[in-house]
Design an enzyme around this catalytic site. Structure first.
Site, short mmCIF file in Angstrom:
data_model
loop_
_atom_site.label_atom_id
_atom_site.label_comp_id
_atom_site.label_asym_id
_atom_site.label_seq_id
_atom_site.Cartn_x
_atom_site.Cartn_y
_atom_site.Cartn_z
N VAL B 14 0.83 -1.21 0.00
CA VAL B 14 0.00 0.00 0.00
C VAL B 14 0.87 1.26 0.00
O VAL B 14 0.63 2.18 -0.79
CB VAL B 14 -0.98 0.00 1.19
CG1 VAL B 14 -1.80 1.28 1.20
CG2 VAL B 14 -1.90 -1.22 1.13
N VAL B 130 -11.85 0.61 5.57
CA VAL B 130 -13.05 -0.22 5.58
C VAL B 130 -13.25 -1.08 4.33
O VAL B 130 -13.34 -2.29 4.41
CB VAL B 130 -14.32 0.60 5.88
CG1 VAL B 130 -15.57 -0.24 5.74
CG2 VAL B 130 -14.23 1.14 7.31
N ILE B 134 -13.55 1.35 -2.37
CA ILE B 134 -14.93 1.85 -2.39
C ILE B 134 -15.04 2.97 -1.37
O ILE B 134 -14.78 2.76 -0.20
CB ILE B 134 -15.93 0.74 -1.99
CG1 ILE B 134 -15.67 -0.54 -2.79
CG2 ILE B 134 -17.36 1.21 -2.15
CD1 ILE B 134 -16.40 -1.77 -2.23
N GLY B 185 -2.29 -15.97 -2.27
CA GLY B 185 -1.90 -14.77 -1.53
C GLY B 185 -3.07 -13.96 -1.02
O GLY B 185 -2.91 -12.86 -0.51
N ASP B 199 -11.41 -9.41 11.03
CA ASP B 199 -11.16 -8.28 10.13
C ASP B 199 -12.49 -7.59 9.80
O ASP B 199 -12.59 -6.36 9.85
CB ASP B 199 -10.48 -8.80 8.86
CG ASP B 199 -10.26 -7.71 7.83
OD1 ASP B 199 -9.46 -6.80 8.10
OD2 ASP B 199 -10.91 -7.77 6.76
N LYS B 203 -13.92 -3.63 10.66
CA LYS B 203 -14.51 -2.70 9.70
C LYS B 203 -15.94 -2.34 10.08
O LYS B 203 -16.36 -1.18 9.96
CB LYS B 203 -14.47 -3.34 8.30
CG LYS B 203 -13.03 -3.55 7.80
CD LYS B 203 -12.99 -4.51 6.61
CE LYS B 203 -11.59 -4.64 6.04
NZ LYS B 203 -11.51 -5.71 5.02
#
Lengths: 433, 433
Positions: B14, B130, B134, B185, B199, B203
């Site tokens: 990222v 989140v 999007i 991956g 996870d 969110k």
């Protein structure tokens, strides 16, 4: 801080919806803005005893309302070009922020209106002008701001999508479904705006401007309606794994930008293919994020009011926290617009669905495929349909080709002695890259 | 105006994506912000000769970087709770704006971090935390701000959705697909975070806070993973017209708010049902607009970088045009949070899919239906499956019922002599109102 004062011009379905939403949801909205919102004026010609207008001044003189000192934000919901434009300019001249759902006015006169707003340091907010309750303006202008937009494709007219959905699901002809849509109140008595794509072209004009940072150019949008689509075409498309949607498409091509509204075959697996009935959706392909889609109700009192009031909340926040109240985001997404070339229809590149009715005789298919081949057009699939009233319908899907080549091929196919009637042509997009 | 100066902490997928996006798209971004963005520092332990780091100071001492005077905005992309939290607090203390993709940190320590940011008049931007690319935070916080949110349901973990999609399309068992996801991956070597719903719960904690204006309460999210779902259940659901998705759901119920992550049967016609593979989507039901949906890639370098850079652009605009740079929008959507009651699992109300393996003998079905009836549970559909290894699987779908009643019914069914193994229970949501 003092309340922010609004004037709502027009108390039709949307205007009344905005008033009621602000009243019903006042507590939650105040929790969001930290500031009171007060409606001081409404512009209406008819008395509305069904609405709670206590303490609100009512007048039919809209020009007078927008000049009042106790108005900070004007909510223009009367629609149409005139007198909306004059009222808009007067409001701006008096330093009022303007919120609108008027796609026709912005698409056709927006460059002048936005320039005037810039000059008077106010903003025009228009979330409600494109896809009703779907916050697509905010998404394009801010949410995807990191990206270079490659294309967008939208189902941005609910009436047209309702008609095409019914034609597919119930194998009904266009005229029949249109009549029902009119009875249901989806389509106007004069359905031209919806079914001929003018409404979609207005909306596409706005979307394209904020996607690419170009001026509003409604007159350069190529627009084609859905009235020629037959129930047969819908069915043949299905058999080939496609679905016909009336799309507004803005695409960055190597030589310029394509702006077009037309019926389009798209693969059934594409998310847009599952948007049925009066729903709207916009799919966007952007450089970093890839493809995202935004869907929901594109019209109606509640959804449109949702967008109008979201704009009001943004403006209340801007008035409260920015130096001059003009907000932090350029009205058309970019600080400076670029005059990128808009391609003409002949320069578009798309795949094609062709339907030709021919005499059932040897060699006709060979003639047609030879013409296509000579024009440099590759065939992706052929579907020869059973004989229908002494004619054989041949359906051909092609790979993408520049449209001038397709014009040439079609005029040659049309000239074949075995060809009957018009060659039906519908553009095709895979939407996968 | 002087350039806005950034420090990027972490140059993984990222971080590198953010750097490259800012560099590649610099011209278009400048057209949007009207202001230069300059990367002055990167925090990384390894040299990255593959990246263009010319003129950028590199250091492994992140605490030192966030104290530098030539940093306006800190981009925290190291992830995890520690040392991210200490670095976050240090950055805020030094008056830096912070952009992050760190869902775990915000969900678990967010109340403290946001309070600190408020105190130091800076903002924490977290669009990337989140749903990847999007822009769901912007949509919820601003686009739908006029509405009272009724519920939201999201596919917010791509790995889980990939596994369920493969199980359905190829009738493969869970463990087998999980192994493939790890090889591709998509899933970590320790897949717990993804497949057990942690996870997604992180969110959901963020989404619920901005939907209802409540504090972040990760510890109150009921969380159930997908590892017990069998290929059989997926197939039975299909036969009943449903699809199993791992959803994060936040719902305003009469007595409080439900916060829950669990496998869920939803009707195939629901837009969420068509979200396949690693795609994410959030469907929101709001008072004025009705149901809207937002879908796209929920993870990966490009999509996450798209969200991070959109946040950077927002902050550049805020620094440039608001009085103190702290922006116009409350960090968690509301100026003041409300402490609304969060319901416990026993208080949830949902429909149910039950699968019971029983001996093939007369009267067993009657026993089960009598138990359900005595507990006040209405049956919506029953599917008796062909005998499987001397047992008959019975599948029952029920109308919505409070969960404590279902617990009671299941413990009674479990106690029947004819029942073998555990009763499989999967919640069911129609998502249509």
């Amino acid at each position: 801080m003092k309340p922010v004062r609004l004037a709502i011009l027009g108390l039709g379905t949307v205007g009344a919806g905005v008033l009621q939403l602000l009243q019903e949801n006042a507590k939650e909205i105040k929790r969001r803005t930290g500031r009171e919102i007060q409606i001081t004026h409404v512009g209406t010609r008819r008395p509305r005893p069904d609405l709670n207008l206590e303490g609100i001044q009512q007048s039919a003189n809209l020009l007078e309302i927008v000049r009042q000192p106790d108005v900070d934000v004007v909510i223009e919901l009367i629609g149409g070009l005139s007198p909306a434009k004059e009222i808009f300019l007067e409001a701006i001249k008096h330093g009022k922020q303007v919120v609108t759902a008027n796609k026709a006015l912005l698409a056709e006169c927006g460059n002048e209106l936005f320039a005037s707003a810039d000059q008077h340091t106010v903003q025009i907010a228009y979330e409600a002008a494109v896809a009703g309750g779907i916050p697509i303006i905010k998404v394009m202008r801010e949410g995807l701001a990191a990206n270079r937009i490659e294309w967008l494709a939208g189902i941005i007219n609910g009436t047209g999508n309702f008609i095409l959905t019914e034609m597919r699901d119930k194998a009904r002809p266009f005229a029949d479904v249109l009549k029902e849509a009119q009875e249901l109140g989806y389509a106007e008595a004069d359905p031209t705006f919806d079914v001929e794509g003018i409404d979609a072209a207005h909306k596409l004009t706005l979307l394209a401007s904020i996607a690419f940072g170009i001026p509003l150019q409604f007159d350069k949008v190529y627009t084609e309606g859905i009235s020629k689509i037959t129930a047969q075409d819908v069915q043949y498309a299905e058999e080939l794994g496609f679905c016909i949607k009336h799309l507004g498409i803005a695409r960055r091509a190597p030589k310029g930008i394509e702006l077009r509204v037309h019926p389009t075959l798209i693969p059934k697996e594409q998310p847009l293919a599952s948007i049925n009935g009066v729903q709207n959706a916009v799919s966007v392909k952007a450089s970093a994020v890839g493809q995202t889609m935004y869907s929901g109700p594109g019209a109606g009192g509640g959804p449109t009011a949702s967008a109008v009031v979201a704009d009001i909340i943004d403006i209340v926040r801007d008035i409260s926290y920015t130096e001059d109240g003009s907000g932090t985001i350029p009205q058309l997404a970019f600080e400076s617009l670029e005059d990128i070339n808009i391609l003409s229809r002949e320069e578009f590149t798309t795949g094609y669905y062709l339907r030709v009715n021919v005499d059932d005789r040897t060699g006709v298919l060979a003639n047609i495929t030879t013409i296509l081949s000579n024009c440099g057009i590759s065939i992706d699939a052929i579907l020869q349909q059973p004989r229908l009233k002494n004619r054989v319908p041949i359906v051909i899907m092609t790979d993408p080709i520049v449209e001038s080549k397709m014009d040439e091929a079609i005029s040659q196919i049309q000239a074949l002695p075995a060809t009957h009637g018009e060659v039906m042509r519908i553009r095709l997009e895979s939407l996968d890259s």
